[in-house]
Design a protein around this motif. Structure first.
Motif, PDB file in Angstrom:
ATOM      1  N   UNK A  70      70.422 -35.493  49.724  1.00  0.00           N
ATOM      2  CA  UNK A  70      71.732 -35.117  50.254  1.00  0.00           C
ATOM      3  C   UNK A  70      71.553 -34.414  51.590  1.00  0.00           C
ATOM      4  N   UNK A  71      72.668 -34.232  52.289  1.00  0.00           N
ATOM      5  CA  UNK A  71      72.648 -33.461  53.520  1.00  0.00           C
ATOM      6  C   UNK A  71      72.791 -34.308  54.769  1.00  0.00           C
ATOM      7  N   UNK A  72      73.218 -33.659  55.842  1.00  0.00           N
ATOM      8  CA  UNK A  72      73.514 -34.339  57.098  1.00  0.00           C
ATOM      9  C   UNK A  72      72.274 -34.908  57.775  1.00  0.00           C
ATOM     10  N   UNK A  73      71.078 -34.480  57.379  1.00  0.00           N
ATOM     11  CA  UNK A  73      69.854 -35.016  57.980  1.00  0.00           C
ATOM     12  C   UNK A  73      69.613 -36.468  57.565  1.00  0.00           C
ATOM     13  N   UNK A  74      70.230 -36.909  56.477  1.00  0.00           N
ATOM     14  CA  UNK A  74      70.124 -38.311  56.062  1.00  0.00           C
ATOM     15  C   UNK A  74      71.118 -39.110  56.885  1.00  0.00           C
ATOM     16  N   UNK A  75      70.611 -40.059  57.668  1.00  0.00           N
ATOM     17  CA  UNK A  75      71.475 -40.866  58.547  1.00  0.00           C
ATOM     18  C   UNK A  75      71.519 -42.304  58.056  1.00  0.00           C
ATOM     19  N   UNK A 107      84.526 -35.677  60.941  1.00  0.00           N
ATOM     20  CA  UNK A 107      84.341 -35.991  62.357  1.00  0.00           C
ATOM     21  C   UNK A 107      82.934 -35.698  62.859  1.00  0.00           C
ATOM     22  N   UNK A 108      82.334 -34.607  62.395  1.00  0.00           N
ATOM     23  CA  UNK A 108      80.999 -34.234  62.868  1.00  0.00           C
ATOM     24  C   UNK A 108      79.902 -35.127  62.304  1.00  0.00           C
ATOM     25  N   UNK A 109      80.198 -35.822  61.203  1.00  0.00           N
ATOM     26  CA  UNK A 109      79.151 -36.576  60.528  1.00  0.00           C
ATOM     27  C   UNK A 109      79.348 -38.087  60.537  1.00  0.00           C
ATOM     28  N   UNK A 110      80.463 -38.556  61.068  1.00  0.00           N
ATOM     29  CA  UNK A 110      80.712 -39.998  61.117  1.00  0.00           C
ATOM     30  C   UNK A 110      81.070 -40.402  62.539  1.00  0.00           C
ATOM     31  N   UNK A 111      80.252 -41.263  63.116  1.00  0.00           N
ATOM     32  CA  UNK A 111      80.517 -41.831  64.444  1.00  0.00           C
ATOM     33  C   UNK A 111      80.807 -43.313  64.285  1.00  0.00           C
ATOM     34  N   UNK A 112      81.905 -43.776  64.876  1.00  0.00           N
ATOM     35  CA  UNK A 112      82.288 -45.193  64.782  1.00  0.00           C
ATOM     36  C   UNK A 112      82.016 -45.859  66.126  1.00  0.00           C
ATOM     37  N   UNK A 124      79.715 -39.427  52.933  1.00  0.00           N
ATOM     38  CA  UNK A 124      79.774 -38.040  53.398  1.00  0.00           C
ATOM     39  C   UNK A 124      80.262 -37.125  52.284  1.00  0.00           C
ATOM     40  N   UNK A 125      81.284 -37.561  51.565  1.00  0.00           N
ATOM     41  CA  UNK A 125      81.853 -36.720  50.513  1.00  0.00           C
ATOM     42  C   UNK A 125      80.914 -36.599  49.298  1.00  0.00           C
ATOM     43  N   UNK A 126      80.233 -37.679  48.943  1.00  0.00           N
ATOM     44  CA  UNK A 126      79.373 -37.654  47.757  1.00  0.00           C
ATOM     45  C   UNK A 126      78.052 -36.952  48.040  1.00  0.00           C
ATOM     46  N   UNK A 127      77.420 -37.306  49.177  1.00  0.00           N
ATOM     47  CA  UNK A 127      76.063 -36.813  49.460  1.00  0.00           C
ATOM     48  C   UNK A 127      75.933 -36.024  50.756  1.00  0.00           C
ATOM     49  N   UNK A 128      77.054 -35.841  51.468  1.00  0.00           N
ATOM     50  CA  UNK A 128      77.060 -35.121  52.753  1.00  0.00           C
ATOM     51  C   UNK A 128      76.179 -35.806  53.805  1.00  0.00           C
ATOM     52  N   UNK A 129      76.002 -37.129  53.692  1.00  0.00           N
ATOM     53  CA  UNK A 129      75.210 -37.865  54.674  1.00  0.00           C
ATOM     54  C   UNK A 129      75.948 -38.001  56.006  1.00  0.00           C
ATOM     55  N   UNK A 130      75.191 -38.289  57.066  1.00  0.00           N
ATOM     56  CA  UNK A 130      75.749 -38.635  58.370  1.00  0.00           C
ATOM     57  C   UNK A 130      75.718 -40.154  58.535  1.00  0.00           C
ATOM     58  N   UNK A 131      76.694 -40.683  59.262  1.00  0.00           N
ATOM     59  CA  UNK A 131      76.822 -42.133  59.412  1.00  0.00           C
ATOM     60  C   UNK A 131      77.096 -42.538  60.853  1.00  0.00           C
ATOM     61  N   UNK A 132      76.563 -43.706  61.220  1.00  0.00           N
ATOM     62  CA  UNK A 132      77.065 -44.470  62.344  1.00  0.00           C
ATOM     63  C   UNK A 132      77.681 -45.721  61.736  1.00  0.00           C
ATOM     64  N   UNK A 133      78.968 -45.922  61.982  1.00  0.00           N
ATOM     65  CA  UNK A 133      79.702 -47.051  61.408  1.00  0.00           C
ATOM     66  C   UNK A 133      80.053 -48.030  62.518  1.00  0.00           C
ATOM     67  N   UNK A 134      79.825 -49.323  62.294  1.00  0.00           N
ATOM     68  CA  UNK A 134      80.057 -50.308  63.342  1.00  0.00           C
ATOM     69  C   UNK A 134      81.007 -51.401  62.882  1.00  0.00           C
ATOM     70  N   UNK A 135      81.677 -52.009  63.863  1.00  0.00           N
ATOM     71  CA  UNK A 135      82.524 -53.167  63.577  1.00  0.00           C
ATOM     72  C   UNK A 135      82.731 -53.948  64.859  1.00  0.00           C
ATOM     73  N   UNK A 136      83.025 -55.253  64.709  1.00  0.00           N
ATOM     74  CA  UNK A 136      83.265 -56.104  65.875  1.00  0.00           C
ATOM     75  C   UNK A 136      84.736 -56.137  66.277  1.00  0.00           C
ATOM     76  N   UNK A 137      85.601 -55.605  65.409  1.00  0.00           N
ATOM     77  CA  UNK A 137      87.044 -55.673  65.634  1.00  0.00           C
ATOM     78  C   UNK A 137      87.549 -54.338  66.185  1.00  0.00           C
TER      79      UNK A 137
END
Length: 301
Positions: A106-111, A159-164, A128-141
């Motif tokens: 768990x934690x924000x260090x997991x990307x 906002x601090x942990x999810x970048x789209x 983020x809610x389950x494990x407090x992970x950080x994410x980069x999320x991508x889409x073509x649309x």
């Protein structure tokens, strides 16, 4: 009764193992009440052939279990089943936990890199809610990216942990998305399943008729979905094959690379591609959700 059994096969940590408590859910999200019906044996349920009912159920689940008070998707966007999406997060945590430590990571260090996040941005939100992970999320649309960003900005702590990020080149998956400084513990993906609009419609019609016995109703896609979310040239097998080859130049910056596989017939040829290219580890994880069986194909270089 107010509780409908969902699925005894969900991951042991999944909060939805004991089914839906519709009494609690309609208290946190009143619009759901309109869609609750009496099913077999007097149990409460909703009409799973109705896309609007599924959207309201998702909103209630997100409020009740994940403290997501503001979540929406544009009309006809893919509406993800929350219990199944949470399962992927839990199994991914087990996969990352290679040393089989007592506690899952768990934690924000997991990307995590989420390929094809869609308007719902559901994997990053749940992760983020389950494990407090950080994410980069991508889409073509671009419209999906904007909707995903709105969902992230509308709920505290995301906002601090999810970048789209938008992938502007539809012919690529990782290229132009992964920067020189990026390093991800895992990749996750729910790829387009179908090869064409026609194949999608044939299977949608069959599924709708199984759920809805009223022959006078026209088929609708109960979980919605825009074209790029549902089909691509070559379908699921070709998409994942592209993922495999495109992930190779980034092997030093990617941990486990995973994707859902809907059609089990696609597993053998895709594993053959991985073995031919000398993947150091390959795993297949089976997830059962109701009558549906899906698999996670995972590899490491």
């Amino acid at each position: 009764m107010d509780i409908t059994q969902y699925d005894k096969h969900l991951h042991p940590r999944n909060l939805h193992n004991k089914g839906y408590d519709f009494q609690k859910l309609q208290r946190v999200h009143a619009p759901l009440k309109e869609y609750i019906i009496e099913a077999q044996h007097g149990n409460a349920s909703i009409d799973f052939a109705n896309p609007d009912a599924i959207v309201e159920l998702n909103k209630a689940l997100l409020k009740q279990y994940y403290q997501i008070d503001q979540w929406s998707i544009p009309k006809n966007s893919l509406c993800p089943p929350i219990p199944g999406r949470a399962d992927y997060i839990h199994y991914l945590a087990d996969l990352i936990n290679e040393n089989k430590e007592e506690k899952h990571p768990t934690g924000a260090d997991i990307r995590i890199l989420d390929i094809g996040t869609g308007a719902s941005c559901i994997y990053p939100i749940l992760g983020q809610r389950i494990n407090q992970w950080s994410f980069v999320a991508t889409d073509i649309d671009e419209s999906a990216v904007q909707a995903a960003q709105t969902n992230v900005k509308s709920n505290g702590g995301l906002k601090k942990q999810i970048e789209v990020r938008i992938q502007r080149d539809r012919t690529h998956i990782f290229q132009d998305i992964i920067s020189k400084t990026d390093r991800f513990d895992a990749v996750m993906c729910n790829p387009p399943f179908y090869k064409s609009r026609e194949e999608n419609w044939q299977k949608t019609t069959k599924k709708f008729n199984n759920l809805n016995k009223k022959t006078d109703k026209l088929p609708v896609q109960n979980f919605g979905g825009h074209p790029n979310e549902l089909w691509c040239e070559g379908g699921e097998r070709q998409f994942v094959r592209t993922m495999i080859y495109e992930s190779m130049p980034f092997k030093d910056r990617l941990g486990w690379i995973t994707t859902l596989i809907s059609d089990k017939e696609n597993l053998k040829p895709l594993i053959a591609v991985l073995e031919y290219n000398k993947a150091s580890k390959v795993e297949v994880i089976t997830m059962r959700q109701g009558h549906k069986v899906v698999r996670i194909l995972a590899w490491k270089w």
